[in-house]
Enzyme design. Structure first.
Site, PDB file in Angstrom:
ATOM      1  N   GLY A  41       0.793  -1.222   0.000  1.00 21.34           N
ATOM      2  CA  GLY A  41       0.000   0.000   0.000  1.00 21.34           C
ATOM      3  C   GLY A  41       0.825   1.272   0.000  1.00 21.34           C
ATOM      4  O   GLY A  41       1.981   1.310  -0.436  1.00 21.34           O
ATOM      5  N   THR A  42       0.209   2.332   0.490  1.00 23.16           N
ATOM      6  CA  THR A  42       0.867   3.637   0.572  1.00 23.16           C
ATOM      7  C   THR A  42       2.127   3.527   1.424  1.00 23.16           C
ATOM      8  O   THR A  42       3.205   4.012   1.046  1.00 23.16           O
ATOM      9  CB  THR A  42      -0.099   4.659   1.221  1.00 23.16           C
ATOM     10  OG1 THR A  42      -1.299   4.692   0.460  1.00 23.16           O
ATOM     11  CG2 THR A  42       0.507   6.042   1.287  1.00 23.16           C
ATOM     12  N   CYS A  43       1.980   2.884   2.568  1.00 24.03           N
ATOM     13  CA  CYS A  43       3.068   2.835   3.558  1.00 24.03           C
ATOM     14  C   CYS A  43       4.380   2.338   2.960  1.00 24.03           C
ATOM     15  O   CYS A  43       5.392   3.023   3.011  1.00 24.03           O
ATOM     16  CB  CYS A  43       2.608   1.946   4.713  1.00 24.03           C
ATOM     17  SG  CYS A  43       3.910   1.528   5.856  1.00 24.03           S
ATOM     18  N   LYS A  52      11.207   7.710   4.734  1.00 22.15           N
ATOM     19  CA  LYS A  52      12.282   7.621   5.745  1.00 22.15           C
ATOM     20  C   LYS A  52      13.621   7.278   5.085  1.00 22.15           C
ATOM     21  O   LYS A  52      14.680   7.710   5.558  1.00 22.15           O
ATOM     22  CB  LYS A  52      11.933   6.606   6.832  1.00 22.15           C
ATOM     23  CG  LYS A  52      11.142   7.216   7.968  1.00 22.15           C
ATOM     24  CD  LYS A  52       9.721   7.508   7.603  1.00 22.15           C
ATOM     25  CE  LYS A  52       9.212   8.872   7.782  1.00 22.15           C
ATOM     26  NZ  LYS A  52       7.807   9.042   7.471  1.00 22.15           N
ATOM     27  N   GLY A 183       1.891  23.418   2.620  1.00 20.88           N
ATOM     28  CA  GLY A 183       1.437  22.637   3.775  1.00 20.88           C
ATOM     29  C   GLY A 183       2.614  22.267   4.651  1.00 20.88           C
ATOM     30  O   GLY A 183       3.546  21.600   4.197  1.00 20.88           O
ATOM     31  N   GLY A 185       2.511  20.439   7.427  1.00 25.10           N
ATOM     32  CA  GLY A 185       2.237  19.283   8.291  1.00 25.10           C
ATOM     33  C   GLY A 185       3.449  18.360   8.236  1.00 25.10           C
ATOM     34  O   GLY A 185       4.485  18.713   7.657  1.00 25.10           O
ATOM     35  N   ARG A 273      -4.469  14.214   3.474  1.00 27.41           N
ATOM     36  CA  ARG A 273      -4.945  13.046   2.735  1.00 27.41           C
ATOM     37  C   ARG A 273      -6.401  12.808   3.104  1.00 27.41           C
ATOM     38  O   ARG A 273      -6.821  13.171   4.198  1.00 27.41           O
ATOM     39  CB  ARG A 273      -4.079  11.810   3.081  1.00 27.41           C
ATOM     40  CG  ARG A 273      -2.632  12.004   2.640  1.00 27.41           C
ATOM     41  CD  ARG A 273      -1.795  10.770   2.909  1.00 27.41           C
ATOM     42  NE  ARG A 273      -2.216   9.583   2.207  1.00 27.41           N
ATOM     43  CZ  ARG A 273      -1.860   9.261   0.962  1.00 27.41           C
ATOM     44  NH1 ARG A 273      -1.072  10.055   0.267  1.00 27.41           N
ATOM     45  NH2 ARG A 273      -2.279   8.138   0.403  1.00 27.41           N
ATOM     46  N   ALA A 320       0.080   4.162   9.839  1.00 29.50           N
ATOM     47  CA  ALA A 320       0.224   2.755   9.478  1.00 29.50           C
ATOM     48  C   ALA A 320       0.047   1.841  10.685  1.00 29.50           C
ATOM     49  O   ALA A 320      -0.581   0.779  10.584  1.00 29.50           O
ATOM     50  CB  ALA A 320       1.594   2.538   8.845  1.00 29.50           C
ATOM     51  N   HIS A 444      23.006   3.815  30.862  1.00 29.56           N
ATOM     52  CA  HIS A 444      23.790   5.040  30.661  1.00 29.56           C
ATOM     53  C   HIS A 444      24.890   4.771  29.643  1.00 29.56           C
ATOM     54  O   HIS A 444      25.498   3.711  29.689  1.00 29.56           O
ATOM     55  CB  HIS A 444      24.415   5.464  31.991  1.00 29.56           C
ATOM     56  CG  HIS A 444      25.324   6.656  31.859  1.00 29.56           C
ATOM     57  ND1 HIS A 444      24.842   7.922  31.683  1.00 29.56           N
ATOM     58  CD2 HIS A 444      26.681   6.755  31.879  1.00 29.56           C
ATOM     59  CE1 HIS A 444      25.862   8.757  31.596  1.00 29.56           C
ATOM     60  NE2 HIS A 444      26.986   8.077  31.703  1.00 29.56           N
TER      61      HIS A 444
HETATM   62  C1  LIG Z   1       4.654  10.484   2.366  1.00 28.29           C
HETATM   63  C2  LIG Z   1       3.952   9.727   3.457  1.00 28.29           C
HETATM   64  C3  LIG Z   1       4.634   9.416   4.615  1.00 28.29           C
HETATM   65  C4  LIG Z   1       4.020   8.706   5.624  1.00 28.29           C
HETATM   66  N1  LIG Z   1       4.725   8.425   6.753  1.00 28.29           N
HETATM   67  C5  LIG Z   1       4.139   7.727   7.742  1.00 28.29           C
HETATM   68  C6  LIG Z   1       4.872   7.375   8.908  1.00 28.29           C
HETATM   69  O1  LIG Z   1       6.046   7.718   9.057  1.00 28.29           O
HETATM   70  N2  LIG Z   1       4.242   6.640   9.851  1.00 28.29           N
HETATM   71  C7  LIG Z   1       2.933   6.258   9.726  1.00 28.29           C
HETATM   72  O2  LIG Z   1       2.421   5.590  10.609  1.00 28.29           O
HETATM   73  N3  LIG Z   1       2.209   6.579   8.632  1.00 28.29           N
HETATM   74  C8  LIG Z   1       2.787   7.301   7.643  1.00 28.29           C
HETATM   75  N4  LIG Z   1       2.066   7.590   6.518  1.00 28.29           N
HETATM   76  C9  LIG Z   1       0.643   7.172   6.454  1.00 28.29           C
HETATM   77  C10 LIG Z   1       0.531   5.688   6.104  1.00 28.29           C
HETATM   78  O3  LIG Z   1       1.174   5.450   4.879  1.00 28.29           O
HETATM   79  C11 LIG Z   1      -0.931   5.293   6.055  1.00 28.29           C
HETATM   80  O4  LIG Z   1      -1.547   5.630   7.280  1.00 28.29           O
HETATM   81  C12 LIG Z   1      -1.092   3.797   5.819  1.00 28.29           C
HETATM   82  O5  LIG Z   1      -0.473   3.374   4.647  1.00 28.29           O
HETATM   83  C13 LIG Z   1      -2.582   3.432   5.775  1.00 28.29           C
HETATM   84  O6  LIG Z   1      -2.718   2.067   5.563  1.00 28.29           O
HETATM   85  P1  LIG Z   1      -4.038   1.458   4.911  1.00 28.29           P
HETATM   86  O7  LIG Z   1      -3.846  -0.018   4.941  1.00 28.29           O
HETATM   87  O8  LIG Z   1      -5.235   2.023   5.536  1.00 28.29           O
HETATM   88  O9  LIG Z   1      -4.056   1.993   3.393  1.00 28.29           O
HETATM   89  P2  LIG Z   1      -2.962   2.085   2.246  1.00 28.29           P
HETATM   90  O10 LIG Z   1      -1.609   1.885   2.740  1.00 28.29           O
HETATM   91  O11 LIG Z   1      -3.265   3.339   1.518  1.00 28.29           O
HETATM   92  O12 LIG Z   1      -3.304   0.842   1.338  1.00 28.29           O
HETATM   93  C14 LIG Z   1      -4.510   0.749   0.632  1.00 28.29           C
HETATM   94  C15 LIG Z   1      -4.328  -0.181  -0.545  1.00 28.29           C
HETATM   95  O13 LIG Z   1      -5.604  -0.482  -1.072  1.00 28.29           O
HETATM   96  C16 LIG Z   1      -5.498  -0.573  -2.489  1.00 28.29           C
HETATM   97  N5  LIG Z   1      -6.829  -0.336  -3.017  1.00 28.29           N
HETATM   98  C17 LIG Z   1      -7.625   0.733  -2.821  1.00 28.29           C
HETATM   99  N6  LIG Z   1      -8.802   0.563  -3.423  1.00 28.29           N
HETATM  100  C18 LIG Z   1      -8.758  -0.655  -4.031  1.00 28.29           C
HETATM  101  C19 LIG Z   1      -9.680  -1.393  -4.815  1.00 28.29           C
HETATM  102  N7  LIG Z   1     -10.917  -0.932  -5.081  1.00 28.29           N
HETATM  103  N8  LIG Z   1      -9.301  -2.591  -5.273  1.00 28.29           N
HETATM  104  C20 LIG Z   1      -8.068  -3.084  -4.991  1.00 28.29           C
HETATM  105  N9  LIG Z   1      -7.163  -2.428  -4.250  1.00 28.29           N
HETATM  106  C21 LIG Z   1      -7.509  -1.225  -3.779  1.00 28.29           C
HETATM  107  C22 LIG Z   1      -4.506   0.527  -2.838  1.00 28.29           C
HETATM  108  O14 LIG Z   1      -3.895   0.273  -4.082  1.00 28.29           O
HETATM  109  C23 LIG Z   1      -3.523   0.426  -1.680  1.00 28.29           C
HETATM  110  O15 LIG Z   1      -2.432  -0.418  -1.986  1.00 28.29           O
HETATM  111  C24 LIG Z   1       2.662   8.293   5.476  1.00 28.29           C
HETATM  112  C25 LIG Z   1       1.962   8.585   4.306  1.00 28.29           C
HETATM  113  C26 LIG Z   1       2.590   9.296   3.296  1.00 28.29           C
HETATM  114  C27 LIG Z   1       1.844   9.599   2.038  1.00 28.29           C
END
Ligand SMILES: Cc1cc2nc3c(=O)[nH]c(=O)nc-3n(C[C@H](O)[C@H](O)[C@H](O)COP(=O)(O)OP(=O)(O)OC[C@H]3O[C@@H](n4cnc5c(N)ncnc54)[C@H](O)[C@@H]3O)c2cc1C
Length: 465
Positions: A41-43, A52, A183, A185, A273, A320, A444
Site C-alpha cells: 500500500g501507501t506505507c 524515511k 502545507g 504538516g 490526505r 500505518a 547510561h
Molecule cells: C509520504 C507519506 C509518509 C508517511 N509516513 C508515515 C509514517 O512515518 N508513519 C505512519 O504511521 N504513517 C505514515 N504515513 C501514512 C501511512 O502510509 C498510512 O496511514 C497507511 O499506509 C494506511 O494504511 P491502509 O492499509 O489504511 O491503506 P494504504 O496503505 O493506503 O493501502 C490501501 C491499498 O488499497 C489498495 N486499493 C484501494 N482501493 C482498491 C480497490 N478498489 N481494489 C483493490 N485495491 C484497492 C490501494 O492500491 C492500496 O495499496 C505516510 C503517508 C505518506 C503519504
C-alpha cells in the site's frame, strides 16, 4: 465470469489489509486479498518507508557536506556529490525487499492474493477486474474494507506538471533547483527538509501561523529553529492562490492581503490526505459515514453486518501502525475472539529534524479533558548521550495525574527520539506511574535517561538538572 468463495475478503493490501489477511489466515480463516497496485500500500510503496529512506539519505549527504566545511569532530572530507539516481535505486531496493516480504508472508500463511481493482456489488459480493481485463466474482462471508487514502489536491493548483504530490516527490528524477512545499504538516516538512538537505532551495507555505500546527507549540520550536538554520524559507499565515501566468511561480497571499510570488521548478502539495471512498462502489452499501470517512465502532464494524473497515478509510489518525493494529484485531474478532480497539494511546512521530514524538495527552489536552495533571520536562542539553551525538536540543516531557501519578502523556523533540515512542507507548498502555519510570534503571549513556529524569523531575527530585 469465474466465481470464487471465501470467508474473508480484504480490499486493499496496505498495512491494514495485509496484516488483517495474515492474521486471519493464521487463525484458519479462508482469506482472499485484492490489491490493485502493489502489496504494501501507501506505507511501503509511497509513504512511510520511502520517505524515511529519502530522509536518511538526505541527512547523510548534508552531514558529509557539513564535514566538508568544518567539523568539530575533526573529520575532513572534500566536496561530496550526490548521485540522485543511485539514491532512488537504493530507496527502491528497500521498498522492493519489504513488499516482496509481504508477498512471501501472505503466501506462507495461505492467503489467496488477487491482483486487480475490486468493485463492491453488495455486502457479500465483489467483482474484480484483473490486469488482463478479466472479471472475477468473489463471494464472501465477511468483507473488510482497507482501501486507504489519497492526497488532497488544491482546486487552484491541481496535480500535474510542476505540481506534485508526495508520491512523485519520493521518486525524483532530478532535483528541482527551487521547490515550494504547500502545507507544513509532517509530510510537507519531512520531504521539504529532505529536499533542502539534498541541495534544493525550499520554501514552505502554511496557512496557519506556525509549522506543524497540529502539534504542541513548545515541541515545534526546535523544528522551526532547525528549518531556519537549514535555510528553509517558511511563509506562515499565507494562502496559495495558484501558479502565475508563466507557470513558474506560486502566488501566495499573506494575512494582510498582500500578494507575492515564489519561484518554483516544482510544487509539492502536501495539504493532507482523504479517505479513499470513490471509484469502487462503496456508495452502494450506503454505510454510515463520519464526514468523508467510513464510520466504525470500537471493533471496526461498519453500519452493515459483517462489513468491516480499517486504516485510513476510517479517518484520523491516518497512521500505518493504527491500520495494522485494527487489522489484526478484526481478524481475531472474525475468528471468534473478544477484542475491542481501545488503545490508551496511539503514538505519532514526525521524522523532521529534529524528530517529534507525541504519545497520549499534552498538558493542555489533559487540562481540556478536565484532568488535574502535573508535567515536567528534561532537556537533552543535560543528557550526555545527546551531546555525544552532536545534539543537545530538545526535551522529553511527561504528563501525569496529580492525585495518583498515572502517566497520561509523553512528548519529546530531539535527535533520534522516534525510538523512544515504544517506551512511551508501553508505559501508558501498562498504566505506569511516575514512580515506575523514575524507579527503573535506564542504561547510561542513552537518550532514555531523559525519560527517567523527566519522571524524576515531575516527582520533584531530578538529579541532573
Ligand atoms: C509520504 C507519506 C509518509 C508517511 N509516513 C508515515 C509514517 O512515518 N508513519 C505512519 O504511521 N504513517 C505514515 N504515513 C501514512 C501511512 O502510509 C498510512 O496511514 C497507511 O499506509 C494506511 O494504511 P491502509 O492499509 O489504511 O491503506 P494504504 O496503505 O493506503 O493501502 C490501501 C491499498 O488499497 C489498495 N486499493 C484501494 N482501493 C482498491 C480497490 N478498489 N481494489 C483493490 N485495491 C484497492 C490501494 O492500491 C492500496 O495499496 C505516510 C503517508 C505518506 C503519504
Amino acid at each position: 465470469m469465474d466465481t470464487l468463495s471465501t470467508t474473508l475478503l480484504v480490499i486493499g493490501g496496505g498495512p491494514g489489509g495485509y496484516v488483517a489477511a495474515i492474521r486471519a489466515a493464521q487463525l484458519g480463516i479462508a482469506t482472499t486479498l485484492v490489491e490493485a497496485d502493489k502489496l504494501g500500500g501507501t506505507c511501503l510503496n509511497v509513504g512511510c518507508i520511502p520517505s524515511k529512506a529519502l530522509i536518511h539519505a538526505a541527512g547523510e549527504f548534508a552531514q558529509a557536506r557539513h564535514y566538508a566545511q568544518e567539523s568539530p569532530l575533526g573529520i575532513r572530507v572534500t566536496s561530496p556529490s550526490l548521485d540522485l539516481a543511485q539514491t532512488v535505486r537504493w530507496k527502491d531496493g528497500i521498498v522492493g525487499r519489504l513488499t516482496g516480504g509481504v508477498a512471501g508472508l501472505l503466501k506462507k500463511n495461505g492467503v489467496h492474493v488477487v491482483g486487480g481493482w475490486a468493485r463492491i456489488v453488495d455486502g457479500k459480493t465483489v467483482a474484480v477486474t484483473t490486469a488482463a481485463q478479466e472479471t472475477l466474482r468473489i463471494v464472501c462471508e465477511h468483507l473488510l474494507l482497507a482501501p486507504g487514502s489519497q492526497p488532497v489536491a488544491l482546486p487552484a493548483m491541481p496535480f500535474g506538471g510542476r505540481v506534485i504530490s508526495s508520491t512523485e516527490a519520493l521518486a525524483p528524477q532530478a532535483l528541482p533547483q527551487r521547490l515550494v512545499v504547500v502545507g507544513a504538516g509532517y509530510i510537507g516538512l519531512e520531504l521539504g527538509t529532505a529536499y533542502r538537505k539534498l541541495g534544493a532551495e525550499v520554501d514552505v507555505v502554511e496557512a496557519l501561523d506556525r509549522v506543524l500546527p497540529a502539534y504542541d507549540e513548545e515541541l515545534v520550536k526546535p523544528v522551526a529553529a532547525s528549518l531556519r538554520r537549514l535555510g528553509v524559507h517558511v511563509h506562515t499565515g499565507c494562502t496559495v492562490q495558484g501558479m502565475n501566468a508563466g507557470g513558474d511561480a506560486v502566488r501566495i497571499r499573506n494575512a494582510q492581503g498582500e500578494e507575492s510570488a515564489l519561484q518554483a521548478d516544482q510544487v509539492l502539495v502536501a495539504v493532507g490526505r482523504r479517505p479513499r471512498t470513490d471509484g469502487f462502489g462503496l456508495e452502494s452499501l450506503m454505510l454510515d459515514m463520519n464526514g468523508r470517512a467510513v464510520r466504525i465502532d470500537d471493533q471496526c464494524r461498519t453500519s452493515m453486518r459483517n462489513v468491516w473497515a480499517i486504516g485510513d478509510v476510517t479517518g484520523e489518525p491516518m497512521l500505518a501502525h493504527r491500520a495494522m493494529a485494527q487489522g489484526e484485531m478484526v481478524a481475531e474478532i472474525i475468528a471468534g475472539r473478544r477484542r475491542h480497539f481501545t488503545p490508551a494511546a496511539i503514538p505519532a512521530v514526525c521524522f523532521t529534524d529534529p524528530e517529534v514524538v507525541v504519545v497520549g495527552r499534552t498538558p493542555s489536552e489533559a487540562a481540556q479533558a478536565g484532568l488535574d495533571c502535573i508535567s515536567a520536562m528534561f532537556p537533552f542539553a543535560a543528557n550526555g548521550r545527546s551531546l555525544t551525538l552532536e545534539s543537545g536540543e530538545g526535551f522529553v516531557r511527561v504528563v501525569a495525574r496529580r492525585d495518583d501519578h498515572l502517566i497520561v502523556g509523553w512528548q519529546a523533540v530531539g535527535r533520534g527520539v522516534s525510538e523512544l515512542s515504544a517506551a512511551f507507548g508501553q508505559s501508558i498502555e501498562m498504566g505506569a506511574r511516575l514512580e515506575d519510570i523514575a524507579g527503573t534503571i535506564h542504561a547510561h549513556p542513552t537518550l532514555g535517561e531523559a525519560v527517567q529524569e523527566a519522571a524524576l523531575r515531575a516527582l520533584g527530585h531530578a538529579l541532573h538538572v
